[in-house]
Write an enzyme that holds these catalytic residues in place. Sequence first.
Site, PDB file in Angstrom:
ATOM      1  N   HIS A  91      42.340 -42.163  15.921  1.00 56.88           N
ATOM      2  CA  HIS A  91      41.949 -43.287  15.068  1.00 56.88           C
ATOM      3  C   HIS A  91      41.803 -42.884  13.606  1.00 56.88           C
ATOM      4  O   HIS A  91      41.168 -43.599  12.828  1.00 56.88           O
ATOM      5  CB  HIS A  91      40.638 -43.895  15.579  1.00 56.88           C
ATOM      6  CG  HIS A  91      40.755 -44.494  16.947  1.00 56.88           C
ATOM      7  ND1 HIS A  91      39.686 -44.631  17.807  1.00 56.88           N
ATOM      8  CD2 HIS A  91      41.837 -44.991  17.610  1.00 56.88           C
ATOM      9  CE1 HIS A  91      40.097 -45.192  18.932  1.00 56.88           C
ATOM     10  NE2 HIS A  91      41.405 -45.413  18.839  1.00 56.88           N
ATOM     11  N   CYS A 149      51.069 -48.088  -1.528  1.00 56.04           N
ATOM     12  CA  CYS A 149      52.082 -47.031  -1.578  1.00 56.04           C
ATOM     13  C   CYS A 149      51.935 -45.982  -0.478  1.00 56.04           C
ATOM     14  O   CYS A 149      52.801 -45.125  -0.317  1.00 56.04           O
ATOM     15  CB  CYS A 149      52.048 -46.338  -2.939  1.00 56.04           C
ATOM     16  SG  CYS A 149      50.513 -45.429  -3.274  1.00 56.04           S
ATOM     17  N   ASN A 168      30.452 -38.077  31.002  1.00 58.59           N
ATOM     18  CA  ASN A 168      29.944 -39.138  30.140  1.00 58.59           C
ATOM     19  C   ASN A 168      28.628 -39.658  30.691  1.00 58.59           C
ATOM     20  O   ASN A 168      28.409 -39.662  31.898  1.00 58.59           O
ATOM     21  CB  ASN A 168      30.951 -40.297  30.060  1.00 58.59           C
ATOM     22  CG  ASN A 168      30.594 -41.317  29.005  1.00 58.59           C
ATOM     23  OD1 ASN A 168      30.542 -40.995  27.824  1.00 58.59           O
ATOM     24  ND2 ASN A 168      30.324 -42.548  29.417  1.00 58.59           N
ATOM     25  N   GLN A 201      38.942 -39.807  19.668  1.00 58.16           N
ATOM     26  CA  GLN A 201      38.867 -41.167  19.150  1.00 58.16           C
ATOM     27  C   GLN A 201      37.876 -41.251  17.983  1.00 58.16           C
ATOM     28  O   GLN A 201      37.689 -42.310  17.401  1.00 58.16           O
ATOM     29  CB  GLN A 201      38.432 -42.116  20.265  1.00 58.16           C
ATOM     30  CG  GLN A 201      39.395 -42.123  21.451  1.00 58.16           C
ATOM     31  CD  GLN A 201      38.814 -42.809  22.667  1.00 58.16           C
ATOM     32  OE1 GLN A 201      38.975 -44.003  22.868  1.00 58.16           O
ATOM     33  NE2 GLN A 201      38.099 -42.047  23.479  1.00 58.16           N
ATOM     34  N   ASN A 202      37.228 -40.132  17.674  1.00 62.32           N
ATOM     35  CA  ASN A 202      36.232 -40.090  16.608  1.00 62.32           C
ATOM     36  C   ASN A 202      36.901 -39.894  15.246  1.00 62.32           C
ATOM     37  O   ASN A 202      37.961 -39.277  15.149  1.00 62.32           O
ATOM     38  CB  ASN A 202      35.234 -38.962  16.852  1.00 62.32           C
ATOM     39  CG  ASN A 202      34.500 -39.125  18.172  1.00 62.32           C
ATOM     40  OD1 ASN A 202      34.386 -40.237  18.676  1.00 62.32           O
ATOM     41  ND2 ASN A 202      34.024 -38.032  18.731  1.00 62.32           N
TER      42      ASN A 202
END
Length: 350
Positions: free
Chosen positions: A197, A208, A322, A179-180
């Site tokens: 992302h 364009c 985490n 996601q970085n």
Amino acid sequence: MLVSQRFPCYITVICHSIQLLLLAAVTFWCCLRHRLYTVTTAMMRLVLAPHTAPLRRASSVPAGLLNFVPACSTIDAHSLELLQDFVSRARRLFVITGAGLSTESGIPDYRSEGVGLYARTDRRPMQYAEFVRSAKSRQRYWARNFVGWPQFSSHQPNSAHKALQRWEERGKLHWLVTQNVDALHSKAGQKRLTELHGCAHRVTCLGCGAISAREELQRQFLSLNPEWRAQAGAVAPDGDVFLEDEQVLSFRVPSCEDCGGILKPEVTFFGDTVNKATVQFVHERLAESDAVLVVGSSLQVYSGYRFLLAARDRKMLVAILNIGPTRADHLAELKVSGRCGEVLSFIQPR
């Protein structure tokens, strides 16, 4: 008679001496065994450690780069054993990484307690709708990004990025979704990679669709603003710094050289959505995998969390590494709290 009387005494003395020698030998051996046992026990405790024993390697990360890493306790050895077992059992591991992985490279995140952007300031990231509709907002964004780019683009992969790249080389990691937007996985040599992302090292034209290198845009900024100077404030997660509004009034922003359209970093802003083709591609890679490991993400953003819901529907095993709680804790069979680089350095991709 005298000799025969003394003979038993000689025998007694000899036997007593032998007993003393044997006793001394046994005593020496016991002492030696005790010392060996003590050393061996200490080594085993260091390697295997009881459930409550902490382990912490001396960090190879310069102290200054840990300013944005939230406080955490030392590594629990039992949790490491469980995580090692989880990784060992997986044959095609699907990994999702977030901002917590890059804090050890000196890049702040948004939500970490005490050190994240939301904890340090009342500033909030640029919203997609604001960027598209307001030329002044784009001017402010690009001026801040211009000042922050030299530092942001110089960040290097840390031990966690390098560990995951080794897992790929060894055939353990089937696919990695980050996601970085900092390109650190690419810098580490990761090939089986989706940047969910986007990437701040690329620029896209909203007119364009042309893609160009962010470094080239930096050269255009320098050419258009040779005399412009600004005093930078605190660093933000996505490559910019904080500037006061009056500092950016004279900053000039180029348009697309091909069509004159609006230039935007090739990243998903808050309020925008991830490309559907990218989401479908990641779901396909998830379907090919047999276990999911989340590294350094609270999964508060749905774009990443959706893959944990899909993993649950597929009855896949999930582990999370985490610091702090995540949105998917209830979906995981294992949760390990610790610095990503520190923990992953212990885990072998066997």
